[in-house]
Design a protein around this motif. Structure first.
Motif, short mmCIF file in Angstrom:
data_model
loop_
_atom_site.label_atom_id
_atom_site.label_comp_id
_atom_site.label_asym_id
_atom_site.label_seq_id
_atom_site.Cartn_x
_atom_site.Cartn_y
_atom_site.Cartn_z
N LEU A 206 1.78 41.95 1.47
CA LEU A 206 1.14 42.30 0.20
C LEU A 206 -0.38 42.15 0.27
O LEU A 206 -1.11 42.88 -0.42
N ASP A 207 -0.87 41.23 1.10
CA ASP A 207 -2.31 41.01 1.23
C ASP A 207 -3.03 42.23 1.79
O ASP A 207 -4.21 42.45 1.50
N ILE A 208 -2.34 43.01 2.61
CA ILE A 208 -3.00 44.16 3.24
C ILE A 208 -2.28 45.47 2.92
O ILE A 208 -2.52 46.49 3.57
N ALA A 209 -1.42 45.46 1.91
CA ALA A 209 -0.63 46.66 1.58
C ALA A 209 -1.52 47.86 1.27
O ALA A 209 -1.27 48.97 1.75
N ASP A 210 -2.56 47.65 0.46
CA ASP A 210 -3.45 48.76 0.11
C ASP A 210 -4.10 49.38 1.33
O ASP A 210 -4.43 50.57 1.34
N GLU A 211 -4.29 48.56 2.32
CA GLU A 211 -4.97 49.02 3.53
C GLU A 211 -4.06 49.80 4.46
O GLU A 211 -4.43 50.88 4.95
N VAL A 212 -2.83 49.30 4.70
CA VAL A 212 -1.95 49.90 5.71
C VAL A 212 -1.06 51.02 5.15
O VAL A 212 -0.47 51.77 5.92
N HIS A 221 -7.41 52.42 10.30
CA HIS A 221 -8.18 51.78 11.38
C HIS A 221 -9.53 51.26 10.88
O HIS A 221 -10.01 50.23 11.35
N LYS A 222 -10.13 51.98 9.92
CA LYS A 222 -11.39 51.52 9.34
C LYS A 222 -11.19 50.20 8.60
O LYS A 222 -12.03 49.30 8.66
N GLY A 223 -10.04 50.08 7.90
CA GLY A 223 -9.74 48.83 7.20
C GLY A 223 -9.57 47.68 8.16
O GLY A 223 -10.02 46.56 7.91
#
Length: 453
Positions: A206-212, A221-223
């Motif tokens: 959930l911490d990186i859901a928006d990113e991946v 990859h930019k994230g």
């Protein structure tokens, strides 16, 4: 004995329950199909992160970059953070974020306000922090704070800032390439661990859901790139904070003020009607100004700071420009042969001559500020400024020299960042080649950043 055994057993159960309640339950892996970070995507991110790690070390170890103590990304971010903390200087228009100041003295009230600021390449990933565009609003009013009824000046303009000098020196033997490689590796491993946990544990996902979950792999990859460099930046800036010997930031600033008017009322001795009803006047006073500023900081010496600036300007002025002593005018209404009453009163200027002139006049000035810690990270400073401003008179060599000396006391917020700046100052005005009398007065200034940079 039986009762004692029972009590001890109950106590042991309660103690066991309480201890286990304080220990967080271990993370439980969940069905990976619920999360959109596949092993294929994770492996692609790992390859990219490895490339960022190796490239960072390659750039850092290159001889041309041996002036860097931290990585290139962290250095760009550090310069921007250091610059954004500057709340001193001419008109305080040096902020990266939006900023407002208020000055109150015998002349009246002056305010400066930067509501719109655009930083070119604010994201360190995009390049060096060099240019800032902003819209500046300023004005002068009567002695009553924010009394717009008798306002004197209102200005709106554009400013362009070029950060031309960024020279940071570090202490002896602070730069160690092998040590830095290990720091980069630690940032790399910490970032990898974040993505690896995201393939197993839902809370980490959930911490990186928006990113991946982005469909565009370039954005994914930019994230990951930004996460890696932010992790490295936190490590570097924390470790190397006390290892900087000196910091120098220099910048040019161009102010163009196409919208500027002086508004006032005056009495003309040649016009009898003005004695009973002062003349309203609005004069266009556009100007252009160029300044150079330099901030020198020595973090190891009680966070000593030395700031200086110099400027030249060309302004459209009029006969009452730089003259700040209006008189109180009273309108008397006769009641009887021997009594009158005051029906209104205003601040007005008195003209010695009926000829009202307007022309371009130059200004030049400089400022020096010294700040240092005196006790427990409490700053105090001295502010010395002087300027020669052209006057519109019959003589082309008429100027007013304004020199001020102030005591600066910056107040910090709970996070330790600079907040409100308070300054008590004394200003002396000396009129050259004119019949105007010299003047001196006390005043105060307040500076306040109202958004984070």
């Amino acid at each position: 004995m039986k009762k004692l055994t029972t009590v001890l057993l109950l106590f042991s159960c309660l103690l066991y329950t309480k201890v286990n309640a304080q220990i967080p339950p271990p993370k439980k892996p969940v069905d990976s199909t619920l999360m959109k970070l596949s092993n294929i995507k994770f492996e692609a991110i790992k390859k990219k992160l490895l490339f960022y790690k190796d490239t960072t070390n390659l750039i850092y170890n290159h001889k041309k970059n041996d002036h860097y103590l931290v990585s290139r990304y962290s250095f760009r971010s550090l310069v921007q953070k250091d610059y954004s903390k500057i709340t001193i200087g001419e008109n305080s228009f040096t902020k990266v974020g939006r900023f407002a100041t208020l000055q109150i003295d015998e002349d009246g009230s002056k305010f400066y306000f930067s509501p719109f600021v655009f930083v070119v390449k604010k994201d360190p990933l995009k390049g060096d922090f060099d240019y800032i565009h902003s819209i500046d609003i300023s004005g002068e009013m009567s002695k009553k704070v924010f009394d717009f009824k008798n306002k004197k000046t209102l200005k709106a303009g554009y400013s362009f800032t070029w950060i031309s000098k960024k020279k940071y020196e570090y202490t002896f033997k602070a730069r160690d390439e092998a040590f830095h490689e290990e720091m980069v590796r630690a940032a790399y491993m910490k970032t990898i661990e974040k993505y690896e946990n995201a393939t197993k544990y839902f809370s980490d996902y959930l911490d990186i859901a928006d990113e991946v979950e982005k469909t565009d792999q370039t954005k994914v990859h930019k994230g990951a790139k930004k996460r890696f460099f932010k992790t490295l930046e936190e490590m570097e800036l924390k470790y190397y904070e006390e290892k900087w010997a000196t910091k120098k930031i220099g910048w040019f600033k161009l102010n163009i003020t196409p919208f500027s008017w002086d508004n006032f009322k005056y009495l003309d001795p040649q016009i009898a009607s003005s004695l009973s009803k002062p003349i309203d006047k609005s004069v266009y006073t556009g100007n252009i100004k160029l300044s150079y500023n330099l901030l020198y900081t020595a973090p190891a010496v009680k966070k000593f700071q030395f700031y200086w600036s110099a400027f030249v300007a060309l302004s459209r002025k009029h006969s009452l420009s730089e003259i700040s002593n209006p008189s109180q005018w009273y309108n008397l209404k006769k009641l009887t042969d021997s009594t009158s009453t005051v029906t209104e009163d205003e601040n007005v200027f008195s003209m010695a001559s009926s000829e009202f002139k307007s022309r371009l006049r130059p200004d030049i000035g400089a400022q020096v500020i010294i700040l240092f810690d005196v006790f427990n990270d409490t700053n105090i400073g001295i502010d010395l400024a002087s300027s020669f401003n052209g006057l519109v008179t019959s003589s082309p060599s008429s100027y007013v020299n304004s020199t001020s000396l102030g005591l600066i006391i910056p107040f910090k917020d709970k996070e330790g960042n600079n907040g409100i700046n308070f300054e008590l100052f004394y200003q002396r005005k000396s009129y050259l080649n004119t019949s105007l009398k010299n003047d001196g007065f006390w005043g105060i200034k307040f500076g306040l950043p109202f958004t984070k940079p």
